[in-house]
Scaffold this active site. Sequence first.
Site, PDB file in Angstrom:
ATOM      1  N   GLU A 147       1.249  -1.305  -9.532  1.00  0.00           N
ATOM      2  CA  GLU A 147      -0.210  -1.459  -9.630  1.00  0.00           C
ATOM      3  C   GLU A 147      -0.850  -0.117  -9.297  1.00  0.00           C
ATOM      4  OE1 GLU A 147      -1.942  -4.738  -7.333  1.00  0.00           O
ATOM      5  OE2 GLU A 147      -3.728  -3.523  -6.971  1.00  0.00           O
ATOM      6  N   GLU A 152     -11.881   1.315  -6.349  1.00  0.00           N
ATOM      7  CA  GLU A 152     -11.838   0.124  -5.508  1.00  0.00           C
ATOM      8  C   GLU A 152     -12.560   0.377  -4.188  1.00  0.00           C
ATOM      9  OE1 GLU A 152      -7.929  -1.256  -4.364  1.00  0.00           O
ATOM     10  OE2 GLU A 152      -8.587  -3.343  -4.321  1.00  0.00           O
TER      11      GLU A 152
END
Length: 350
Positions: A147, A152
Amino acid sequence: MSSSTFGALLCSVILSFSTTLVNAGHYSLTQDYSGAKFFEGFNFSTIPDPTQGFVTYIDQSAANSTGLAGMLTVNGSETGAVYLGVDSTTKLSTSGPGRNSHRAQTNQTWNHALVIADISHTPGGICGTWPAFWMLGTSSEWPNAGEIDIIEGVNSQNFNAMTLHTNAGVEVQNNTNLFKGTLTTSDCNVADPNQPTNQGCNIADSPNADSFGKVFNANGGGVFATEWTSDFIKIWFFNRTHIPANVLSSSPSPSSSWGTPNALFQPANNTIDSHFSDLQLIFDTTMCGQWAGQAWTTDAECSKLAPTCDQYVAENPAAFKDAYWAINSLKVFQDQGAPAYGSGNGTQGR
Ligand SMILES: *[C@@H]1O[C@H](CO)[C@@H](O)[C@H](O)[C@H]1NC(C)=O
Ligand SMILES: *[C@@H]1O[C@H](CO)[C@@H](O)[C@H](O)[C@H]1NC(C)=O
Ligand SMILES: *[C@@H]1O[C@H](CO)[C@@H](O)[C@H](O)[C@H]1NC(C)=O
Ligand SMILES: *[C@@H]1O[C@H](CO)[C@@H](O)[C@H](O)[C@H]1NC(C)=O
Ligand SMILES: *[C@@H]1O[C@H](CO)[C@@H](O)[C@H](O)[C@H]1NC(C)=O
Ligand SMILES: *[C@@H]1O[C@H](CO)[C@@H](O)[C@H](O)[C@H]1NC(C)=O
Ligand SMILES: *[C@@H]1O[C@H](CO)[C@@H](O)[C@H](O)[C@H]1NC(C)=O
Ligand SMILES: *[C@@H]1O[C@H](CO)[C@@H](O)[C@H](O)[C@H]1NC(C)=O
């Protein structure tokens, strides 16, 4: 070996090597998700949020008909940018179900890529939110296919957090002069007992506060470029006034004048290809849950607003009017000179 054979051999080695050199780093556009094409390439997932967020992910037609997904309009005119927002009108019960939101993902997957996203607004910097623009391998159980979190953050966070999540075996180097951010954890293994659970290896783009949240939005955002090769994963953020000309002209050349990336993830022992494969692209906005919810009480700005994240999100729909992505363009490039690898070989648009 006679010297002429050796010369011929050497010559062919040099020839094939120089071919590789010429091609390496030559990126060609393979997928363009800009504008209305976004909705052809991205699927709106309706799964329960795997991170237990206080959200209900709705499908594309429901998102479109309720004004949560479509083309961004300003003063009644479409701008050409994609809009992905959350419900900002409905008061909810703290016991759920959670606020309507989106998790849009490509069915297309990649092995190695240069992903260039021009984003003018993110849902970041708002108490209760946990937005992300990321890449996820779904071909086996998380995090075995890897990932890459490109954008974020949670709650009032005012800098971007860039993170890799893998199983055991990927440890990145702290070559601090080669990237702008700060490496907070170096082991990408989510189960490293010496790091918080599921942390992975993280580079905080601090103190570059213009790459996330309110300052990012106030500045009109910018461009995130993610280059994933066998050797490294680099992420650059260029603000509006500093976007390289070859990015603007869609002929990106990271090795030209892009300067120091904000993040460089580089293991010393070449373990990227064995830990990242067939990654899809995802935009989502979750609320509370495993990160924003757990960090609520330690966030000085947010914890003043309500005792829990869920309660705040449930009772204050209008707080989420600005919790939206505006995506001016999204393009994926691949290096036509580099060998492909992994199970997705035939589907990379090569
Ligand atoms: C719904 O989708 C259409 C295109 O399919 C788009 O023109 C429209 O803006 C979208 N609706 C909303 C509310 O954004
Ligand atoms: C939208 O309208 C407002 C009010 O008339 C104006 O101040 C603003 O500049 C307009 N924005 C754009 C992008 O045209
Ligand atoms: C959306 O998902 C369906 C079912 O998984 C798949 O068949 C379809 O190709 C996907 N579409 C896009 C645009 O990814
Ligand atoms: C793409 O769509 C196919 C067919 O529906 C599905 O089996 C597959 O899981 C999807 N892949 C991703 C990465 O979503
Ligand atoms: C690479 O280095 C990491 C961290 O030191 C280690 O855990 C891993 O076993 C190594 N992998 C290989 C293939 O050498
Ligand atoms: C990497 O180096 C910087 C600068 O010395 C330091 O602040 C940071 O804590 C280091 N990160 C790790 C994970 O050791
Ligand atoms: C934009 O980026 C450049 C180069 O990193 C920097 O010098 C400038 O201050 C930034 N502008 C803003 C408004 O943050
Ligand atoms: C992908 O390409 C590599 C190198 O050419 C090859 O060894 C491998 O078998 C291919 N995998 C698939 C699934 O086609």
